[in-house]
Design a protein around this motif. Structure first.
Motif, PDB file in Angstrom:
ATOM      1  N   LYS A 104       0.824  -1.205   0.000  1.00 11.67           N
ATOM      2  CA  LYS A 104       0.000   0.000   0.000  1.00 11.67           C
ATOM      3  C   LYS A 104       0.863   1.262   0.000  1.00 11.67           C
ATOM      4  O   LYS A 104       0.585   2.237   0.716  1.00 11.67           O
ATOM      5  CB  LYS A 104      -0.951   0.005   1.200  1.00 11.67           C
ATOM      6  CG  LYS A 104      -1.942  -1.154   1.195  1.00 11.67           C
ATOM      7  CD  LYS A 104      -2.850  -1.125   2.406  1.00 11.67           C
ATOM      8  CE  LYS A 104      -3.825  -2.302   2.392  1.00 11.67           C
ATOM      9  NZ  LYS A 104      -4.701  -2.324   3.591  1.00 11.67           N
ATOM     10  N   GLY A 105       1.934   1.218  -0.784  1.00 13.41           N
ATOM     11  CA  GLY A 105       2.811   2.370  -0.927  1.00 13.41           C
ATOM     12  C   GLY A 105       3.807   2.565   0.190  1.00 13.41           C
ATOM     13  O   GLY A 105       4.631   3.492   0.131  1.00 13.41           O
ATOM     14  N   GLU A 106       3.785   1.693   1.198  1.00 14.18           N
ATOM     15  CA  GLU A 106       4.695   1.814   2.344  1.00 14.18           C
ATOM     16  C   GLU A 106       5.774   0.750   2.245  1.00 14.18           C
ATOM     17  O   GLU A 106       5.484  -0.445   2.210  1.00 14.18           O
ATOM     18  CB  GLU A 106       3.928   1.659   3.653  1.00 14.18           C
ATOM     19  CG  GLU A 106       4.775   1.834   4.906  1.00 14.18           C
ATOM     20  CD  GLU A 106       5.216   3.272   5.115  1.00 14.18           C
ATOM     21  OE1 GLU A 106       6.445   3.509   5.143  1.00 14.18           O
ATOM     22  OE2 GLU A 106       4.345   4.143   5.235  1.00 14.18           O
TER      23      GLU A 106
ATOM     24  N   GLY B 110       4.493  -1.229   6.578  1.00 11.52           N
ATOM     25  CA  GLY B 110       4.809  -1.917   5.340  1.00 11.52           C
ATOM     26  C   GLY B 110       4.241  -3.327   5.363  1.00 11.52           C
ATOM     27  O   GLY B 110       3.085  -3.536   5.739  1.00 11.52           O
ATOM     28  N   ASN B 111       5.048  -4.298   4.966  1.00  7.97           N
ATOM     29  CA  ASN B 111       4.687  -5.697   5.201  1.00  7.97           C
ATOM     30  C   ASN B 111       5.012  -5.966   6.663  1.00  7.97           C
ATOM     31  O   ASN B 111       6.136  -6.360   7.004  1.00  7.97           O
ATOM     32  CB  ASN B 111       5.458  -6.621   4.277  1.00  7.97           C
ATOM     33  CG  ASN B 111       5.011  -8.065   4.384  1.00  7.97           C
ATOM     34  OD1 ASN B 111       4.685  -8.534   5.472  1.00  7.97           O
ATOM     35  ND2 ASN B 111       5.003  -8.776   3.278  1.00  7.97           N
TER      36      ASN B 111
ATOM     37  N   PRO C 293      -0.153  -6.976  11.775  1.00  3.51           N
ATOM     38  CA  PRO C 293       0.526  -6.517  13.000  1.00  3.51           C
ATOM     39  C   PRO C 293       0.468  -5.013  13.226  1.00  3.51           C
ATOM     40  O   PRO C 293       0.704  -4.555  14.351  1.00  3.51           O
ATOM     41  CB  PRO C 293       1.968  -6.982  12.774  1.00  3.51           C
ATOM     42  CG  PRO C 293       1.846  -8.163  11.856  1.00  3.51           C
ATOM     43  CD  PRO C 293       0.729  -7.790  10.934  1.00  3.51           C
ATOM     44  N   SER C 294       0.168  -4.227  12.176  1.00  7.74           N
ATOM     45  CA  SER C 294       0.110  -2.779  12.358  1.00  7.74           C
ATOM     46  C   SER C 294      -1.103  -2.349  13.181  1.00  7.74           C
ATOM     47  O   SER C 294      -1.226  -1.180  13.549  1.00  7.74           O
ATOM     48  CB  SER C 294       0.095  -2.071  11.003  1.00  7.74           C
ATOM     49  OG  SER C 294      -1.086  -2.384  10.272  1.00  7.74           O
ATOM     50  N   LEU C 295      -2.016  -3.290  13.505  1.00 11.29           N
ATOM     51  CA  LEU C 295      -3.164  -2.971  14.352  1.00 11.29           C
ATOM     52  C   LEU C 295      -2.761  -2.751  15.810  1.00 11.29           C
ATOM     53  O   LEU C 295      -3.552  -2.210  16.591  1.00 11.29           O
ATOM     54  CB  LEU C 295      -4.204  -4.093  14.276  1.00 11.29           C
ATOM     55  CG  LEU C 295      -4.919  -4.273  12.934  1.00 11.29           C
ATOM     56  CD1 LEU C 295      -5.791  -5.524  12.972  1.00 11.29           C
ATOM     57  CD2 LEU C 295      -5.754  -3.046  12.603  1.00 11.29           C
ATOM     58  N   VAL C 296      -1.547  -3.202  16.175  1.00 12.30           N
ATOM     59  CA  VAL C 296      -1.120  -3.088  17.569  1.00 12.30           C
ATOM     60  C   VAL C 296       0.121  -2.221  17.671  1.00 12.30           C
ATOM     61  O   VAL C 296       0.875  -2.061  16.713  1.00 12.30           O
ATOM     62  CB  VAL C 296      -0.829  -4.475  18.189  1.00 12.30           C
ATOM     63  CG1 VAL C 296      -2.034  -5.386  18.069  1.00 12.30           C
ATOM     64  CG2 VAL C 296       0.402  -5.128  17.571  1.00 12.30           C
ATOM     65  N   GLU C 297       0.287  -1.646  18.854  1.00  8.04           N
ATOM     66  CA  GLU C 297       1.566  -1.026  19.206  1.00  8.04           C
ATOM     67  C   GLU C 297       2.355  -2.095  19.944  1.00  8.04           C
ATOM     68  O   GLU C 297       1.907  -2.627  20.957  1.00  8.04           O
ATOM     69  CB  GLU C 297       1.329   0.243  20.021  1.00  8.04           C
ATOM     70  CG  GLU C 297       0.798   1.341  19.115  1.00  8.04           C
ATOM     71  CD  GLU C 297       0.306   2.577  19.811  1.00  8.04           C
ATOM     72  OE1 GLU C 297      -0.165   2.466  20.973  1.00  8.04           O
ATOM     73  OE2 GLU C 297       0.371   3.656  19.205  1.00  8.04           O
TER      74      GLU C 297
END
Length: 682
Positions: free
Chosen positions: A365-367, A436-437, A462-466
């Motif tokens: 998604k561009g990241e 990113g991934n 995993p980006s749903l969590v800190e």
């Protein structure tokens, strides 16, 4: 070989020259020395000397095996069990082994096996008749194709030529354009074989007569050479000739020279010494010289991989092995770290994977995807090791060179931290998440229970969590930048980085500690709570005890009373205190899988580099007894396999001895650092 040099070699004046039997924990995989290694064409070998029902052999993954058999009188001597005295390793380095054995009573064999270059390996064999009777027979040099393959063998001067194929994906997930994976091969001797070459579709045999009076000796030289298919037959023969005619003295000198500046901790236990030098041998043989897109030496995960992922180039978390490799060659370890720093772009980003022919960014998604932030801590530890070795007069890195490296490391580390601040704190609350991934970036890339629950096969889940591991890593990065700045006498910068580390540590303690279970966990990015709602609408409890919950010990985040609670979890046999170390998932978790059956398991396998972080954290907090016990469990995990099959492994089963992960993975070299740390704590 001169008598004096032979004495030096056998006496072990190069500290890694240690004797070993099949029952000892020694690595017996060999690859070309750093200065004669290549990427596209690179054949290494595993010395199979320990299997009673099989012959002495030099095996490969997909390039076939070669080795020795004998006929003594009217008796066939093929399997090691048929020998009068089984093979014994007299000395072992990353590119060379010396061994002795008796194919028959009264017939002594001494051999040197050297991987001279990525293109050629030499076997020097001397047979001596120590019996009172004449010995007649045959030495058989053979090559066997991999199962399921075939092809023609063509007799040539003093040997046989043939071809083999290695799928390009075995070299790399992104093989260079034009690489076919098709090779020319030559198996030959320094004399003509006796009689015709015996060949089938899958095997070739060259026979050499022996007729030894009592006290007589005869020497043989054999070579296996490999070239790209497009290379000429003349170039293949030239490669073989060059290797075949190296003197024994030169073979030993060339292989042993790098060890003279390596750190020798003076270990007295023979098994511990074998493990220490085997770990450093592993690290050394994974290093390749700069070529293609990289100017400096770099590493691959495994020198003889059977899966392309292991051969594309460097990634931060594998670079924790540089903490150990710096004990062998600190300059080379620094150069490996420079690969990352030279690939950095203007906003501080460093690609996930950097190799000579591929730079991997895995955009989603561009990241772009980077990797777990171990850059500055690794740089600091490599420098610190080089500095301390100089103080022991055992290092080979000049002071100014090390300072230049440290100056470069400070700039790169500060820029990399800017990237994380700009791109991995999307809600601007001071806590960070993977991007990113995100599965790859977190480096926990397969069978992670929490990631699967958040969104199986979703690389952004995993980006749903800190993340408690990411934020702990960033605290340690900031502290390392403070140490680097202080070493460079930039006191204001050092104070600023330490203040930032303290502030992030406080946020972790405020949000990621659960007083009920007394453990650290990931938290929801939006609410900072221990439950998260997935894209599919499910509510997931994040309180699953994973090895990442101990990283606040490693990063110096946990207050003393919380550190004590973590140690109680750690040393509970029902949770993490297992036979071979700390599993990635608590044994009381319903998703715990104690058996390693494939690559990359994060649902119970023991990963030695991550265990090292826990080990380092225990030492930091003064839990020396627990650290020693964990270190010994890590050592025994590797030693058990080295005694069984003489290989290191990517990961280990926490309790059992049967496993099936990738072989000879570079990060097991961290055990050399464990051994030195344990010695310092005595």
């Amino acid at each position: 070989m001169s008598t004096l040099l032979f004495f030096f070699f056998m006496a072990g004046l190069t500290p890694a020259m240690l004797p070993a039997t099949a029952a000892d924990p020694i690595l017996t995989t060999y690859a070309a020395p750093l200065h004669r290694s290549e990427y596209l064409l690179d054949e290494g070998y595993h010395l199979r000397f320990y299997s009673p029902r099989q012959p002495l052999a030099f095996t490969t993954d997909t390039a076939g095996d070669w080795g020795l058999s004998f006929r003594i009188g009217d008796r066939e001597v093929s399997a090691v069990a048929d020998y009068a005295a089984p093979p014994r390793i007299e000395g072992s380095l990353s590119s060379l082994a010396r061994l002795s054995f008796q194919p028959a009573a009264g017939l002594d064999a001494k051999a040197i096996f050297a991987v001279w270059s990525s293109r050629a390996a030499v076997l020097d064999l001397t047979l001596t008749n120590t019996s009172p009777q004449p010995v007649q027979g045959t030495v058989v040099l053979w090559y066997s194709r991999p199962e399921g393959t075939g092809g023609a063998f063509r007799p040539t001067k003093r040997g046989v030529t043939f071809t083999h194929t290695e799928p390009p994906a075995n070299l790399s997930e992104t093989p260079p354009a034009g690489f076919t994976g098709r090779f020319r091969d030559l198996l030959a001797a320094d004399r003509d074989p006796d009689g015709v070459v015996e060949a089938t579709d899958t095997e070739a045999r060259l026979r050499f007569a022996i007729d030894l009076a009592p006290g007589a000796a005869r020497r043989f030289r054999f070579v296996r050479a490999v070239g790209l298919e497009e290379a000429s037959a003349d170039s293949l023969e030239s490669t073989a000739h060059l290797a075949l005619h190296q003197s024994e003295e030169d073979l030993v000198e060339d292989a042993s020279k790098p060890y003279r500046s390596a750190y020798d901790p003076g270990l007295t236990d023979p098994a511990r010494r074998l493990l220490y030098w085997s770990a450093l041998n592993l690290a050394r043989q994974c290093m390749l010289p700069g070529e293609g897109k990289v100017r400096y030496n770099y590493y691959v995960f495994s020198r003889e991989p059977t899966w392309g992922w292991g051969h594309d180039g460097q990634v931060f978390h594998e670079s924790l092995s540089m903490l150990a490799y710096a004990l062998f060659d600190a300059r080379s370890a620094m150069d490996s770290q420079r690969i990352f720093m030279e690939a950095q772009d203007g906003d501080g980003y460093i690609p996930y994977r950097i190799g000579p022919y591929a730079v991997r960014t895995f955009p989603v998604k561009g990241e772009r995807t980077t990797s777990a932030p171990f850059l500055s801590w690794t740089n600091w530890e490599v420098y610190r090791t080089a500095r301390d070795l100089r103080r022991r007069d055992a290092g080979n890195v000049e002071r100014e060179e090390a300072r230049r490296f440290l100056r470069q490391a400070l700039g790169a580390g500060e820029s990399f931290m800017r990237f994380w601040a700009d791109h991995r704190d999307t809600d601007h609350d001071g806590l960070f998440e993977w991007g990113g991934n995100a599965v790859l970036e977190s480096v926990r890339d397969s069978q992670v229970p929490i990631w699967d629950l958040l969104g199986k096969d979703d690389p952004t889940a995993p980006s749903l969590v800190e993340a408690v591991d990411l934020n702990s890593m960033l605290v340690r990065e900031m502290r390392a930048l403070g140490d680097i700045a202080e070493e460079l006498r930039e006191t204001q910068s050092a104070a600023r980085w330490r203040q930032r580390a303290d502030a992030l540590a406080a946020k972790i303690n405020e949000t990621m500690w659960d007083p009920e279970t007394r453990f650290y966990y990931n938290v929801d990015r939006a609410t900072n709570g221990f439950t998260v709602k997935t894209a599919a609408g499910a509510t997931i409890d994040l309180r699953r005890k994973e090895i990442i919950g101990f990283l606040p010990l490693w990063a110096g985040i946990a207050p003393p009373e919380r550190a004590q609670a973590l140690v109680q979890h750690l040393t509970n046999p029902s949770e993490f205190w297992r036979r071979f170390g700390v599993p990635t998932l608590s044994a009381d978790d319903p998703g715990y899988q104690p058996n390693v059956t494939r690559c990359c398991q994060w649902n119970g396998a023991v990963w030695l580099e991550w265990n090292y972080l826990v080990f380092d954290g225990l030492r930091r907090y003064g839990y020396k007894r627990e650290a020693r016990e964990l270190g010994e469990r890590m050592i025994e995990a590797a030693a058990t396999q080295l005694r069984r099959n003489h290989r290191f492994w990517e990961s280990y089963s926490p309790d059992g001895e049967t496993l099936a992960s990738p072989q000879n993975y570079i990060w097991d070299s961290i055990l050399a650092r464990v051994i030195v740390d344990l010695q310092q704590d005595q």
